[in-house]
Design a protein around this motif. Structure first.
Motif, mmCIF file in Angstrom:
data_model
loop_
_atom_site.group_PDB
_atom_site.id
_atom_site.type_symbol
_atom_site.label_atom_id
_atom_site.label_comp_id
_atom_site.label_asym_id
_atom_site.label_seq_id
_atom_site.Cartn_x
_atom_site.Cartn_y
_atom_site.Cartn_z
ATOM 1 N N LEU A 48 -10.573 -2.574 -8.561
ATOM 2 C CA LEU A 48 -11.108 -3.588 -7.644
ATOM 3 C C LEU A 48 -9.994 -4.432 -7.027
ATOM 4 O O LEU A 48 -10.116 -4.894 -5.887
ATOM 5 N N VAL A 49 -8.909 -4.625 -7.767
ATOM 6 C CA VAL A 49 -7.763 -5.364 -7.230
ATOM 7 C C VAL A 49 -7.151 -4.586 -6.068
ATOM 8 O O VAL A 49 -6.801 -5.154 -5.030
ATOM 9 N N TYR A 50 -7.046 -3.281 -6.247
ATOM 10 C CA TYR A 50 -6.521 -2.427 -5.172
ATOM 11 C C TYR A 50 -7.459 -2.459 -3.967
ATOM 12 O O TYR A 50 -7.010 -2.527 -2.816
ATOM 13 N N GLN A 51 -8.750 -2.430 -4.227
ATOM 14 C CA GLN A 51 -9.731 -2.483 -3.138
ATOM 15 C C GLN A 51 -9.601 -3.790 -2.363
ATOM 16 O O GLN A 51 -9.697 -3.806 -1.126
ATOM 17 N N LEU A 52 -9.359 -4.884 -3.073
ATOM 18 C CA LEU A 52 -9.180 -6.180 -2.422
ATOM 19 C C LEU A 52 -7.956 -6.166 -1.511
ATOM 20 O O LEU A 52 -7.995 -6.688 -0.390
ATOM 21 N N LEU A 53 -6.874 -5.554 -1.977
ATOM 22 C CA LEU A 53 -5.667 -5.452 -1.159
ATOM 23 C C LEU A 53 -5.950 -4.671 0.123
ATOM 24 O O LEU A 53 -5.522 -5.076 1.214
ATOM 25 N N LYS A 54 -6.664 -3.558 0.011
ATOM 26 C CA LYS A 54 -6.983 -2.748 1.186
ATOM 27 C C LYS A 54 -7.831 -3.535 2.185
ATOM 28 O O LYS A 54 -7.656 -3.403 3.401
ATOM 29 N N ILE A 55 -8.723 -4.352 1.677
ATOM 30 C CA ILE A 55 -9.556 -5.173 2.563
ATOM 31 C C ILE A 55 -8.684 -6.138 3.353
ATOM 32 O O ILE A 55 -8.828 -6.278 4.571
ATOM 33 N N PHE A 56 -7.741 -6.793 2.663
ATOM 34 C CA PHE A 56 -6.898 -7.783 3.332
ATOM 35 C C PHE A 56 -5.917 -7.149 4.318
ATOM 36 O O PHE A 56 -5.486 -7.808 5.262
ATOM 37 N N LEU A 57 -5.572 -5.891 4.113
ATOM 38 C CA LEU A 57 -4.585 -5.262 4.988
ATOM 39 C C LEU A 57 -5.186 -4.336 6.046
ATOM 40 O O LEU A 57 -4.516 -4.024 7.033
ATOM 41 N N THR A 58 -6.416 -3.896 5.848
ATOM 42 C CA THR A 58 -6.956 -2.904 6.780
ATOM 43 C C THR A 58 -8.357 -3.213 7.301
ATOM 44 O O THR A 58 -8.837 -2.516 8.199
ATOM 45 N N GLN A 59 -9.029 -4.237 6.762
ATOM 46 C CA GLN A 59 -10.405 -4.492 7.174
ATOM 47 C C GLN A 59 -10.576 -5.932 7.669
ATOM 48 O O GLN A 59 -9.593 -6.658 7.827
ATOM 49 N N LEU B 207 0.817 -1.217 0.000
ATOM 50 C CA LEU B 207 0.000 0.000 0.000
ATOM 51 C C LEU B 207 0.850 1.267 0.000
ATOM 52 O O LEU B 207 0.359 2.340 -0.362
ATOM 53 N N ASP B 208 2.110 1.156 0.402
ATOM 54 C CA ASP B 208 2.994 2.324 0.448
ATOM 55 C C ASP B 208 3.714 2.569 -0.877
ATOM 56 O O ASP B 208 4.436 3.561 -1.009
ATOM 57 N N MET B 209 3.542 1.672 -1.832
ATOM 58 C CA MET B 209 4.295 1.768 -3.083
ATOM 59 C C MET B 209 3.496 2.500 -4.165
ATOM 60 O O MET B 209 2.359 2.124 -4.461
ATOM 61 N N PRO B 210 4.083 3.536 -4.779
ATOM 62 C CA PRO B 210 3.401 4.257 -5.863
ATOM 63 C C PRO B 210 2.987 3.344 -7.015
ATOM 64 O O PRO B 210 1.941 3.559 -7.637
ATOM 65 N N ALA B 211 3.796 2.324 -7.285
ATOM 66 C CA ALA B 211 3.481 1.410 -8.388
ATOM 67 C C ALA B 211 2.188 0.651 -8.126
ATOM 68 O O ALA B 211 1.462 0.288 -9.058
ATOM 69 N N VAL B 212 1.890 0.404 -6.854
ATOM 70 C CA VAL B 212 0.640 -0.266 -6.477
ATOM 71 C C VAL B 212 -0.475 0.760 -6.315
ATOM 72 O O VAL B 212 -1.622 0.522 -6.699
ATOM 73 N N GLY B 213 -0.135 1.922 -5.780
ATOM 74 C CA GLY B 213 -1.124 2.971 -5.563
ATOM 75 C C GLY B 213 -1.823 3.423 -6.832
ATOM 76 O O GLY B 213 -2.980 3.866 -6.793
ATOM 77 N N GLN B 214 -1.137 3.292 -7.976
ATOM 78 C CA GLN B 214 -1.738 3.716 -9.244
ATOM 79 C C GLN B 214 -2.968 2.884 -9.607
ATOM 80 O O GLN B 214 -3.819 3.313 -10.386
ATOM 81 N N LEU B 215 -3.081 1.694 -9.019
ATOM 82 C CA LEU B 215 -4.210 0.818 -9.333
ATOM 83 C C LEU B 215 -5.523 1.361 -8.772
ATOM 84 O O LEU B 215 -6.598 1.038 -9.275
ATOM 85 N N GLU B 216 -5.430 2.182 -7.730
ATOM 86 C CA GLU B 216 -6.635 2.651 -7.044
ATOM 87 C C GLU B 216 -7.598 3.375 -7.979
ATOM 88 O O GLU B 216 -8.820 3.222 -7.869
#
Length: 242
Positions: free
Chosen positions: A90-101, A74-83
Motif C-alpha cells: 500500500l505504501v508503494y501504491q501511495l507513491l504511484k498515486i502521488f507521482l502518476t495520478q 519509482l525507478d529504483m529496485p529497492a523501492v520497486g520491491q515494495l510493490e
C-alpha cells in the motif's frame, strides 16, 4: 584506492540515519535516503531486502514534503520491491498515486486506508494540498498546452473562485509557467514540471527538440536567403552607379 559500492552504501546510510533524528533536516534526510537506495541495483532480493525499511521511509518523506514534487523513486529496485510486499504494498501504491495520478485517486485511497495514513504520520489536509498541485501539473502536461478553468475546478475539487488561486500557488512553487486567459477561462501553459521522467517524457522531449531544431534551421535558411538577396541588391546598385 577507489571506493566500492559498499563504501557508498555505508556513507549514505550513515547520512540518512543522522539526518533522520534532526527534525529540521527533512530535505537532507530525503536526499541521503534516495542516494542510499540508488546504490541497490542488480543485487539479489536478499541484498535489496536490506533496504526495505529505508525505501518505505523515503516514500513517506516524499509524500510529507510540501515542496518536493518530483523524484525517481519509482525507478529504483529497492523501492520497486515494495510493490509485491505483503506489508508495504500500500505504501508503494501511495507513491504511484502521488507521482502518476490525480486527487480523485488519492481521495479513494485515503478513504480505504485512513488508519494506515495516520500510522505514518501523514496529515490528510496536507496531502490534499500537495495532490491538488500535482494534479494541476498533470493537467498542464497536456499536449495542447491549454487547461480550461472548468477542468481545473473538477480535477482539484474546488470552487470557481478558487481556480486562479491554485494556479498562482502552482506558479509560486515553480511547477508551471503560464498565462491566465480570464476572458476565455483557460490557462495557457508554456512550461510544466514533470513528476516523473520516463519513456513518455523522453519521447516528448525528442519531439520538442526536433521541432526546435527544425525552427532553427528554417530561421538560418531565411537569414541566409535574405543575406543573398541583400548582397545581390547592393551589387546591382553598385553597377548602376558606375
Amino acid at each position: 584506492m577507489p571506493l566500492r559500492i559498499s563504501d557508498y552504501k555505508s556513507f549514505f546510510y550513515i547520512g540518512c540515519t543522522l539526518t533522520y533524528f534532526k527534525s529540521s533536516s527533512g530535505k537532507d534526510s530525503f536526499k541521503f535516503l534516495t542516494k542510499y537506495l540508488a546504490t541497490f541495483s542488480g543485487e539479489d532480493s536478499y541484498v535489496i531486502g536490506e533496504a526495505k525499511e529505508e525505501a518505505v521511509r523515503a516514500v513517506i518523506e516524499f509524500v510529507k514534503a510540501p515542496d518536493t514534487f518530483w523524484c525517481d523513486l519509482l525507478d529504483m529496485p529497492a523501492v520497486g520491491q515494495l510493490e509485491k510486499d505483503a506489508k508495504y504494498a500500500l505504501v508503494y501504491q501511495l507513491l504511484k498515486i502521488f507521482l502518476t495520478q490525480r486527487l480523485d485517486a488519492y481521495l479513494e485511497f485515503q478513504a480505504a486506508n485512513s488508519t494506515l495514513m495516520k500510522s505514518y504520520g501523514l496529515v490528510h489536509e496536507d496531502c490534499i494540498t500537495k495532490m491538488r498541485l500535482m494534479s494541476l501539473v498533470d493537467l498542464g502536461s497536456n499536449e495542447s498546452g491549454q487547461i480550461p478553468y472548468a477542468l481545473i475546478k473538477d480535477a482539484l475539487r474546488i470552487n470557481d473562485d478558487e481556480v486562479e488561486l491554485w494556479i498562482v500557488k502552482a506558479i509560486t512553487a515553480k511547477l508551471i509557467d503560464c498565462k491566465m486567459d480570464q476572458m476565455n477561462q483557460v490557462v495557457i501553459v508554456s512550461r510544466c514540471t514533470e513528476r516523473i521522467f520516463g519513456q513518455h517524457q523522453w519521447h516528448s522531449l525528442r519531439l520538442k527538440l526536433a521541432t526546435w531544431r527544425g525552427n532553427v534551421a528554417s530561421l538560418i535558411s531565411t537569414i541566409q536567403a535574405n543575406k543573398v538577396v541583400e548582397e545581390g541588391s547592393q551589387a546591382m546598385q553598385g553597377m548602376a552607379i558606375r
